[in-house]
Design a protein around this motif. Structure first.
Motif, PDB file in Angstrom:
ATOM      1  N   THR A 377      47.130  25.512  28.259  1.00 35.93           N
ATOM      2  CA  THR A 377      47.538  25.305  29.650  1.00 35.93           C
ATOM      3  C   THR A 377      47.604  26.626  30.397  1.00 35.93           C
ATOM      4  O   THR A 377      47.132  26.747  31.541  1.00 35.93           O
ATOM      5  N   VAL A 378      48.178  27.643  29.774  1.00 37.29           N
ATOM      6  CA  VAL A 378      48.239  28.968  30.394  1.00 37.29           C
ATOM      7  C   VAL A 378      46.834  29.527  30.594  1.00 37.29           C
ATOM      8  O   VAL A 378      46.534  30.158  31.621  1.00 37.29           O
ATOM      9  N   SER A 379      45.950  29.284  29.641  1.00 38.86           N
ATOM     10  CA  SER A 379      44.572  29.769  29.777  1.00 38.86           C
ATOM     11  C   SER A 379      43.876  29.107  30.957  1.00 38.86           C
ATOM     12  O   SER A 379      43.107  29.764  31.687  1.00 38.86           O
ATOM     13  N   MET A 380      44.124  27.819  31.165  1.00 40.08           N
ATOM     14  CA  MET A 380      43.528  27.144  32.323  1.00 40.08           C
ATOM     15  C   MET A 380      44.085  27.689  33.630  1.00 40.08           C
ATOM     16  O   MET A 380      43.370  27.781  34.638  1.00 40.08           O
ATOM     17  N   GLU A 381      45.368  28.069  33.644  1.00 38.18           N
ATOM     18  CA  GLU A 381      45.931  28.669  34.852  1.00 38.18           C
ATOM     19  C   GLU A 381      45.247  29.998  35.158  1.00 38.18           C
ATOM     20  O   GLU A 381      45.008  30.338  36.322  1.00 38.18           O
ATOM     21  N   ARG A 382      44.946  30.762  34.123  1.00 35.53           N
ATOM     22  CA  ARG A 382      44.228  32.017  34.349  1.00 35.53           C
ATOM     23  C   ARG A 382      42.864  31.744  34.978  1.00 35.53           C
ATOM     24  O   ARG A 382      42.475  32.411  35.947  1.00 35.53           O
ATOM     25  N   CYS A 383      42.143  30.762  34.459  1.00 26.92           N
ATOM     26  CA  CYS A 383      40.834  30.429  35.025  1.00 26.92           C
ATOM     27  C   CYS A 383      40.965  29.994  36.487  1.00 26.92           C
ATOM     28  O   CYS A 383      40.167  30.403  37.344  1.00 26.92           O
ATOM     29  N   THR A 384      41.965  29.166  36.777  1.00 23.81           N
ATOM     30  CA  THR A 384      42.148  28.680  38.140  1.00 23.81           C
ATOM     31  C   THR A 384      42.407  29.825  39.104  1.00 23.81           C
ATOM     32  O   THR A 384      41.812  29.912  40.190  1.00 23.81           O
ATOM     33  N   ASN A 411      31.882  35.274  38.618  1.00 26.39           N
ATOM     34  CA  ASN A 411      33.220  35.167  38.019  1.00 26.39           C
ATOM     35  C   ASN A 411      33.824  33.788  38.268  1.00 26.39           C
ATOM     36  O   ASN A 411      34.472  33.217  37.392  1.00 26.39           O
ATOM     37  N   MET A 412      33.620  33.267  39.470  1.00 24.29           N
ATOM     38  CA  MET A 412      34.159  31.951  39.786  1.00 24.29           C
ATOM     39  C   MET A 412      33.490  30.861  38.952  1.00 24.29           C
ATOM     40  O   MET A 412      34.140  29.945  38.443  1.00 24.29           O
ATOM     41  N   ILE A 413      32.170  30.969  38.785  1.00 23.45           N
ATOM     42  CA  ILE A 413      31.451  29.981  37.978  1.00 23.45           C
ATOM     43  C   ILE A 413      31.920  30.035  36.521  1.00 23.45           C
ATOM     44  O   ILE A 413      32.192  28.999  35.893  1.00 23.45           O
ATOM     45  N   ASP A 414      32.021  31.243  35.976  1.00 24.43           N
ATOM     46  CA  ASP A 414      32.444  31.380  34.581  1.00 24.43           C
ATOM     47  C   ASP A 414      33.869  30.860  34.389  1.00 24.43           C
ATOM     48  O   ASP A 414      34.166  30.203  33.377  1.00 24.43           O
ATOM     49  N   SER A 415      34.759  31.127  35.343  1.00 20.52           N
ATOM     50  CA  SER A 415      36.139  30.661  35.227  1.00 20.52           C
ATOM     51  C   SER A 415      36.204  29.144  35.317  1.00 20.52           C
ATOM     52  O   SER A 415      36.938  28.497  34.548  1.00 20.52           O
ATOM     53  N   ALA A 416      35.444  28.553  36.243  1.00 19.89           N
ATOM     54  CA  ALA A 416      35.456  27.096  36.383  1.00 19.89           C
ATOM     55  C   ALA A 416      34.889  26.420  35.137  1.00 19.89           C
ATOM     56  O   ALA A 416      35.431  25.414  34.652  1.00 19.89           O
ATOM     57  N   THR A 417      33.802  26.961  34.605  1.00 16.07           N
ATOM     58  CA  THR A 417      33.212  26.378  33.398  1.00 16.07           C
ATOM     59  C   THR A 417      34.149  26.525  32.210  1.00 16.07           C
ATOM     60  O   THR A 417      34.288  25.599  31.385  1.00 16.07           O
ATOM     61  N   GLU A 418      34.800  27.669  32.092  1.00  9.91           N
ATOM     62  CA  GLU A 418      35.750  27.870  30.993  1.00  9.91           C
ATOM     63  C   GLU A 418      36.917  26.905  31.097  1.00  9.91           C
ATOM     64  O   GLU A 418      37.380  26.358  30.088  1.00  9.91           O
TER      65      GLU A 418
END
Length: 621
Positions: A377-384, A411-418
């Protein structure tokens, strides 16, 4: 000091012992009275009158935003589950009253087990003891607020035997709308007696989709006033006393802060209603965020740490966003320096996470069951938050990208995909933790990247959308024909099937143009308008879809449909034969024998063997 100007149909009568009796004649009079009360209370404390939120000019609200973001609706809402306001469904559910006690039990039970560990405002032991002591849960405001907030999760992921094979989102909307009205009525009976549960109930109601934004603003104002009366406030870091009761009050304030934060960022309110304000980064960094206390169970402690660090990351992003607002968009060196500083701040935040939230520890087989979900969950917050920071650098007036903007896009694409990949991992171990709003925000980011037509950017975005489509197809929300998820899945399939997806998406392209709760900024896009979607009947290699048609396709006006069919007399049912004796369209079903797009399904007649077929209308005509 509170004077009636003679045109208002309300009056205040002073009783003994400093009590007052207020007489109201209409809801509009309540609105005006609350307006006057807020102006009076605000001027008494700060000598700065504050207008009542519902009376603020919407055009003025729009001007208050220094940054005009790409229109991604899931950024604007504080309901992470389902951001669109539920429309009045044309159906009723007769078993509602008979199943209400069981439904409330299920909602509270699954709320405690599936949701409370994310935001343990009230510890599990408190909620169990409180619910067990209720003589009549059907009239309790907090019970009804929990039910209206969580009933979608219960129907979709933990259905009762009576609804296991229902799969009708109209019924789900009707049930949630009924529960929302019951919660609102129960809360109105508690305004004269401030209580912690009432504040919590108002926050939960503001996280649902059964009330419009204007009502959420009013609810939030009442919750903020009630919290101040109950001395619900955050704890300064300078206080060293470890008081569990104060900690629970501080957690409720931080939950109220989240609502306030999103309402301010979405321009629903022009300024924060809390003290300190939710956009005052300097003051907020001096406060102690939620921490474990003596009332927490062992399994709730990871959730408290997760909440603490999520808020910390929000404050980092909020401060950086405010700094970006002060920089000239054409000053790319300064923006690049600040953007690099933001990415380093996020990396530093990740290194400072407690050991139980570090992936090396939490994702270990020995600790995954206890800490894995909180870590993911914390990792998804980082991506968001990395995605939202990168989003602020994108141009809204054309397709020409600078070097900094291209880097931000990647960076936005990589974060959204992650994030989508991590969500798939969470769903593999906890199938009910789908949280569509969180994932759909990232999907909208990936869609917006197709607008620029850059081959490298488009290719990477399509890979992310491919994973998103696979994730959506596995979600129970699609089986329940949830309109938000199904519409987004249909759009992804349309983009993936197109050779020129940039012609189907624009920076101001979203699916909520008819939503009255959203104020749409004027479009500055130069992209061509989206093309109508034609079911790919001529392409047998197209992947199967599990998408059902949106609500608008299933409730076509009778007059519009009947004009296209052969007229019949009053004793015959309408035929689907077109007036020129031809049959239009083609049947296209998926592996579950569900239709792929908009269809006609008229009443079957006894004299035409083709009346039972589902015919797709060619959208080009």
């Amino acid at each position: 000091m509170l004077q009636n100007n003679g045109q208002e149909h309300w009056s205040i009568e002073q009783l003994e012992n400093s009590n007052y009796r207020i007489h109201l004649h209409s809801i509009r009079d309540m609105d005006r009275l609350l307006h006057l009360l807020q102006r009076f209370s605000t001027s008494a404390t700060s000598n700065v009158p504050v207008p009542f939120p519902s009376l603020i000019n919407p055009d003025h609200q729009q001007q208050l935003s220094k940054w005009n973001p790409v229109r991604l609706p899931y950024i604007r809402y504080h309901s992470e589950l389902y951001p669109k306001t539920v429309y009045a469904p044309p159906v009723d559910w007769p078993p509602f009253h008979s199943l209400l006690p069981l439904l409330l039990d299920n909602c509270v039970h699954t709320f405690i087990t599936c949701m409370n560990h994310y935001f343990p405002v009230r510890p599990k032991n408190f909620l169990i003891a409180w619910y067990s002591s209720l003589a009549d849960p059907e009239t309790d405001p907090l019970v009804l607020s929990i039910a209206s907030f969580w009933v979608r999760h219960v129907f979709i992921h933990h259905p009762m035997p009576q609804v296991q094979h229902l799969y009708d989102h109209d019924v789900l909307d009707a049930v949630q709308l009924r529960l929302g009205r019951m919660a609102r009525q129960a809360i109105t009976d508690c305004f004269d007696e401030p209580h912690v549960h009432t504040v919590y109930a108002l926050c939960l109601c503001n996280g649902t989709t059964v009330i419009p934004t204007e009502q959420k603003v009013t609810n939030h104002m009442l919750a903020a006033r009630m919290a101040a009366a109950l001395d619900i406030r955050p704890i300064p870091q300078s206080e060293t006393a470890d008081d569990p009761e104060m900690e629970l009050k501080a957690r409720l304030w931080w939950y109220l802060f989240q609502i306030d934060h999103f309402l301010v960022e979405s321009n629903a309110i022009p300024h924060s209603m809390l003290q300190p304000a939710s956009d005052d980064s300097d003051e907020l960094t001096l406060l102690r965020r939620p921490t474990p206390c003596a009332f927490d169970n062992t399994d709730e402690i990871p959730g408290v740490h997760c909440w603490n660090n999520t808020l910390k990351l929000w404050l980092i992003r909020r401060r950086l966003s405010q700094q970006m607002d002060t920089i000239d968009p054409s000053d790319e060196p300064t923006l690049a320096s600040l953007y690099n500083h933001g990415l380093r701040s996020v990396d530093q935040w990740q290194r400072e996470l407690p050991n139980t939230l570090q992936q090396a520890t939490a994702l270990n087989t020995e600790h995954f069951a206890k800490f894995g979900e909180a870590c993911l969950t914390v990792s998804m917050e980082r991506c968001t938050n990395v995605g939202l920071l990168s989003l602020r650098l994108l141009p809204t007036d054309g397709r020409v990208l600078t070097g900094l903007q291209r880097r931000a896009l990647f960076n936005m694409i990589d974060s959204a995909t992650e994030l989508i990949t991590i969500r798939q991992s969470v769903m593999s171990s906890a199938h009910c933790q789908t949280w569509p709003g969180n994932s759909l925000r990232s999907i909208k980011m990936l869609m917006s990247c197709l607008y620029y037509g850059d081959p490298d950017i488009t290719g990477r975005s399509r890979i992310g959308l491919m994973r998103a489509a696979r994730m959506l197809r596995s979600m129970a929300e699609v089986r329940w024909k949830d309109p938000v998820c199904t519409q987004v899945l249909l759009k992804i399939e349309q983009l993936l099937a197109s050779e020129t997806p940039e012609t189907l998406v624009s920076l101001n392209d979203d699916d909520d143009s008819d939503d009255p709760d959203i104020s749409h900024p004027p479009s500055t896009s130069t992209a061509p308008p989206p093309s109508p979607f034609i079911p790919p009947a001529a392409f047998p290699c197209s992947p199967p879809s599990t998408v059902s048609p949106p609500p608008a396709a299933r409730h076509q006006p009778e007059s519009a449909a009947s004009s296209r069919f052969i007229p019949t007399n009053g004793h015959e049912k309408r035929s689907i034969k077109i007036a020129n004796n031809l049959y239009e369209g083609v049947v296209l079903l998926d592996r579950d024998m569900q239709p792929r797009a908009q269809f006609y399904n008229p009443n079957a007649s006894t004299d035409d063997c083709l009346d039972s077929m589902l015919l797709f209308e060619d959208g080009r005509h």
